[in-house]
Design a protein around this motif. Structure first.
Motif, mmCIF file in Angstrom:
data_model
loop_
_atom_site.group_PDB
_atom_site.id
_atom_site.type_symbol
_atom_site.label_atom_id
_atom_site.label_comp_id
_atom_site.label_asym_id
_atom_site.label_seq_id
_atom_site.Cartn_x
_atom_site.Cartn_y
_atom_site.Cartn_z
ATOM 1 N N VAL A 125 -10.654 10.271 -11.825
ATOM 2 C CA VAL A 125 -11.231 9.757 -10.586
ATOM 3 C C VAL A 125 -11.793 10.939 -9.809
ATOM 4 O O VAL A 125 -11.058 11.808 -9.354
ATOM 5 N N GLN A 126 -13.095 10.984 -9.676
ATOM 6 C CA GLN A 126 -13.743 12.107 -9.022
ATOM 7 C C GLN A 126 -13.385 12.155 -7.537
ATOM 8 O O GLN A 126 -13.311 11.135 -6.865
ATOM 9 N N GLY A 127 -13.159 13.365 -7.053
ATOM 10 C CA GLY A 127 -12.896 13.551 -5.641
ATOM 11 C C GLY A 127 -11.473 13.265 -5.207
ATOM 12 O O GLY A 127 -11.164 13.372 -4.029
ATOM 13 N N VAL A 128 -10.619 12.884 -6.147
ATOM 14 C CA VAL A 128 -9.213 12.616 -5.834
ATOM 15 C C VAL A 128 -8.368 13.596 -6.628
ATOM 16 O O VAL A 128 -8.421 13.633 -7.855
ATOM 17 N N ALA A 129 -7.575 14.377 -5.941
ATOM 18 C CA ALA A 129 -6.829 15.441 -6.610
ATOM 19 C C ALA A 129 -5.374 15.044 -6.826
ATOM 20 O O ALA A 129 -4.893 14.029 -6.329
ATOM 21 N N GLY A 130 -4.668 15.889 -7.593
ATOM 22 C CA GLY A 130 -3.211 15.771 -7.722
ATOM 23 C C GLY A 130 -2.750 14.481 -8.357
ATOM 24 O O GLY A 130 -3.321 14.006 -9.337
ATOM 25 N N ASP A 131 -1.703 13.876 -7.785
ATOM 26 C CA ASP A 131 -1.055 12.730 -8.420
ATOM 27 C C ASP A 131 -1.692 11.394 -8.044
ATOM 28 O O ASP A 131 -1.060 10.350 -8.153
ATOM 29 N N CYS A 132 -2.941 11.409 -7.582
ATOM 30 C CA CYS A 132 -3.664 10.159 -7.294
ATOM 31 C C CYS A 132 -4.960 10.060 -8.090
ATOM 32 O O CYS A 132 -5.809 9.222 -7.788
ATOM 33 N N ASN A 133 -5.135 10.883 -9.111
ATOM 34 C CA ASN A 133 -6.445 11.008 -9.752
ATOM 35 C C ASN A 133 -6.621 10.156 -11.000
ATOM 36 O O ASN A 133 -7.478 10.424 -11.829
ATOM 37 N N GLY A 134 -5.803 9.116 -11.146
ATOM 38 C CA GLY A 134 -6.053 8.147 -12.209
ATOM 39 C C GLY A 134 -5.392 8.416 -13.527
ATOM 40 O O GLY A 134 -5.618 7.673 -14.490
ATOM 41 N N ARG A 154 0.820 -1.204 0.000
ATOM 42 C CA ARG A 154 0.000 0.000 0.000
ATOM 43 C C ARG A 154 0.855 1.256 0.000
ATOM 44 O O ARG A 154 1.921 1.310 0.595
ATOM 45 N N SER A 155 0.327 2.288 -0.653
ATOM 46 C CA SER A 155 1.060 3.530 -0.828
ATOM 47 C C SER A 155 0.109 4.715 -0.779
ATOM 48 O O SER A 155 -1.080 4.590 -1.112
ATOM 49 N N LEU A 156 0.637 5.849 -0.372
ATOM 50 C CA LEU A 156 -0.137 7.081 -0.391
ATOM 51 C C LEU A 156 -0.714 7.366 -1.773
ATOM 52 O O LEU A 156 -1.779 7.973 -1.899
ATOM 53 N N LYS A 157 -0.036 6.920 -2.832
ATOM 54 C CA LYS A 157 -0.409 7.292 -4.196
ATOM 55 C C LYS A 157 -1.409 6.342 -4.845
ATOM 56 O O LYS A 157 -1.750 6.505 -6.015
ATOM 57 N N ASP A 158 -1.901 5.332 -4.124
ATOM 58 C CA ASP A 158 -2.819 4.384 -4.764
ATOM 59 C C ASP A 158 -4.289 4.726 -4.512
ATOM 60 O O ASP A 158 -5.178 3.945 -4.830
ATOM 61 N N ALA A 159 -4.545 5.925 -4.004
ATOM 62 C CA ALA A 159 -5.905 6.272 -3.581
ATOM 63 C C ALA A 159 -6.930 6.182 -4.704
ATOM 64 O O ALA A 159 -8.063 5.738 -4.501
ATOM 65 N N GLY A 160 -6.540 6.590 -5.912
ATOM 66 C CA GLY A 160 -7.491 6.584 -7.017
ATOM 67 C C GLY A 160 -7.399 5.354 -7.904
ATOM 68 O O GLY A 160 -8.093 5.275 -8.917
ATOM 69 N N GLY A 161 -6.534 4.412 -7.556
ATOM 70 C CA GLY A 161 -6.280 3.265 -8.419
ATOM 71 C C GLY A 161 -5.107 3.542 -9.344
ATOM 72 O O GLY A 161 -4.898 4.671 -9.795
ATOM 73 N N TRP A 162 -4.317 2.520 -9.623
ATOM 74 C CA TRP A 162 -3.128 2.678 -10.464
ATOM 75 C C TRP A 162 -3.491 2.659 -11.940
ATOM 76 O O TRP A 162 -4.431 1.989 -12.353
ATOM 77 N N SER A 163 -2.691 3.355 -12.732
ATOM 78 C CA SER A 163 -2.889 3.376 -14.174
ATOM 79 C C SER A 163 -1.554 3.647 -14.847
ATOM 80 O O SER A 163 -0.784 4.492 -14.373
#
Length: 518
Positions: free
Chosen positions: A147-156, A108-117
């Motif tokens: 990815v709605q509601g996820v900003a910056g470098d986690c938005n898909g 798990r990582s801080l950057k996986d919030a929106g799913g990896w792509s």
């Protein structure tokens, strides 16, 4: 006898088949044209079919020949070499549906919030490589998150390369362009070599050049990286440390931070060697994507702000041209969790850092800094053979005020007030919860080195001069337990008085002008 002869023939055929299979896994090549790829259509399935065929035969080289081939996500597997021939361009598809969102992995990582792509992706793969003289083009200009509601470098947005928990990885020779986000991200990987690559990444926000994130035994060498956001970045966005890392013989340009260890620091950083690199302004033309400084914010940044331990870092033989701040070392207490269920990280630790043979010229007036916080000082910093030449030219008494900077974003270049500076070190807020970057403080009240909340710092053979007259002190040290200053040259065009406050143990050359302020 006949049965024995048939058994012999069967065993012989089996051995030959196994030998042929083994030879194919070593020497076998799989051209994507033979699996239906062409330059007119999206070739995702054809490329993945070639990889699957090679994988079933024990591995091999999957060749992308000369030509422009569009694709969605390519999944690398064990023992696969993805080879981009000279003249080959692997281009990201324009359709986000060709890039499935991959849910969080085991690590798990801080950057996986929106799913990896990603365009090129692998998880837990062993012995994989990306080679050749071809080009990977992410076609990321202007592409938005999905990815709605996820900003910056986690938005898909897809990365050009994303490898998670892989081992024995090699990337060499290729050129990488125009990612929609981070260009290449190596997360929780081991035994990685990245060499002789070319990166030009000025297409979108968060356009880092390379992110080495919680990896062990990683070598980056002989590469040229020019990025809109941070250039070469070591991160620890999960529980694994960045450990045993070598970065050498690279040319790095960035509108943000050229070589950076941080911001995320959960797992910490150990045994890091950064050597023989050049930092210079970006050759990008046209408008910058991020709202940063046109010549770059920092050349070298070392940061621990979300817990973790940084120790055993050596930075040696760095030539710096034109960035705003040559050196930024920061221990603070932002305390950001890497996943929502994790405990709040405690204050981190920074110790045993060696900086030597650094030349910086034509730099801005932010001033290099080494700062901890009152609750946790930085331990054991050693600087040797340092030469910083900043632009200078500030008008005496043209001070910054808290009213001017209150509420202004740290990354807004137009609000940096480059002609103003803080009147006193007492004006410099601790900001231990804020974003760790010298744009928060702007032009400090010193022009060479600002030191605060440090246990022991030794500086020998240091030269701090300015191209134009400077009203500020060359060095300010505040709340430093032990300070050693030897062979310090403050130059003729600037104030040469070192200012100290709460420095109980000072060992300095008799010729150095020192003023102690209560």
């Amino acid at each position: 006898m006949k049965r024995q002869f048939l058994l012999f023939i069967f065993i012989t055929c089996a051995v030959v088949t196994n030998v042929q299979s083994a030879n194919q896994s070593i020497n076998g090549t799989y051209n994507i044209l033979n699996y239906g790829a062409d330059t007119l259509n999206v070739c995702t399935q054809a490329i993945n079919n070639a990889i699957e065929s090679a994988y079933r035969n024990g591995g091999g080289k999957v060749i992308i020949p000369a030509g422009r081939f569009r694709s969605g996500t390519i999944f690398l597997k064990d023992n696969i070499e993805l080879h981009l021939s000279g003249g080959a361009i692997l281009e990201a598809s324009d359709d986000y549906s060709d890039f499935p969102l991959i849910p969080p992995t085991t690590y798990r990582s801080l950057k996986d919030a929106g799913g990896w792509s990603a365009l090129i992706y692998a998880e837990k793969a062993n012995h994989i490589s990306i080679t050749g003289k071809g080009t990977i083009d992410g076609k990321g200009k202007g592409r938005k998150g999905r990815v709605q509601g996820v900003a910056g470098d986690c938005n898909g947005r897809p990365r050009n390369i994303l490898l998670i928990s892989c081992k024995n990885v090699s990337v060499s020779g290729v050129t990488m362009l125009n990612s929609t986000i981070w260009n290449q991200h190596y997360l929780d990987c081991e035994d990685v070599t990245v060499t002789d690559i070319r990166v030009f990444n000025h297409a979108n926000g968060n356009n880092d050049g390379i992110d080495i994130d919680g990896c062990r035994r990683f070598i980056l060498s002989d590469s040229v990286i020019d990025s809109d956001d941070d250039g070469i970045v070591l991160k620890s966005t999960g529980i694994a440390p960045c450990e045993d890392i070598v970065i050498t013989d690279c040319i790095v340009s960035s509108f943000a931070n050229a070589i950076k260890c941080g911001t995320e620091s959960t797992g910490g950083f150990r045994n890091i060697l950064i050597s023989d690199c050049i930092v210079k302004p970006s050759r990008s033309e046209g408008e910058r994507v991020i709202k940063s400084t046109p010549t770059g914010i920092t050349a070298i940044s070392l940061e621990v702000v979300d817990g973790g331990v940084m120790e055993g870092v050596t930075v040696n033989n760095i030539l710096i041209e034109g960035t705003e701040c040559p050196l930024y070392i920061r221990l603070a207490n932002r305390g950001r969790k890497h996943i929502s269920s994790a405990p709040i990280p405690p204050i981190g630790v920074m110790r045993n850092i060696q900086i030597s043979n650094i030349t910086a010229y034509g730099t801005g007036n932010f001033c290099s800094s080494i700062t901890g916080i009152p609750e946790r000082k930085i331990e054991n910093i050693y600087l040797n053979n340092i030469r910083f030449v900043n632009k200078g030219g500030l008008a005496k008494g043209n001070f910054l005020t808290k009213e001017l900077v209150e509420g202004v974003r740290h990354d807004m270049a137009k609000s940096m007030y480059p002609d103003k500076y803080w009147a006193s070190f007492k004006d410099i807020i601790e900001d231990e919860k804020g974003y760790p970057q010298p744009t928060v403080w702007r032009n400090l009240p010193s022009y060479g080195l600002f030191i605060r909340n440090v246990e022991t710092l030794e500086l020998s053979n240091g030269t701090f001069t300015s191209e134009k007259p400077e009203p500020r002190n060359p060095i300010i040290a505040v709340n430093v337990d032990k300070l050693y200053l030897h062979q310090i040259n403050a130059g003729q065009n600037s104030s040469s008085e070192v200012l100290l406050h709460k420095v109980p143990d000072i060992d300095a050359d008799p010729s150095l002008k020192v003023r102690i302020e209560k």
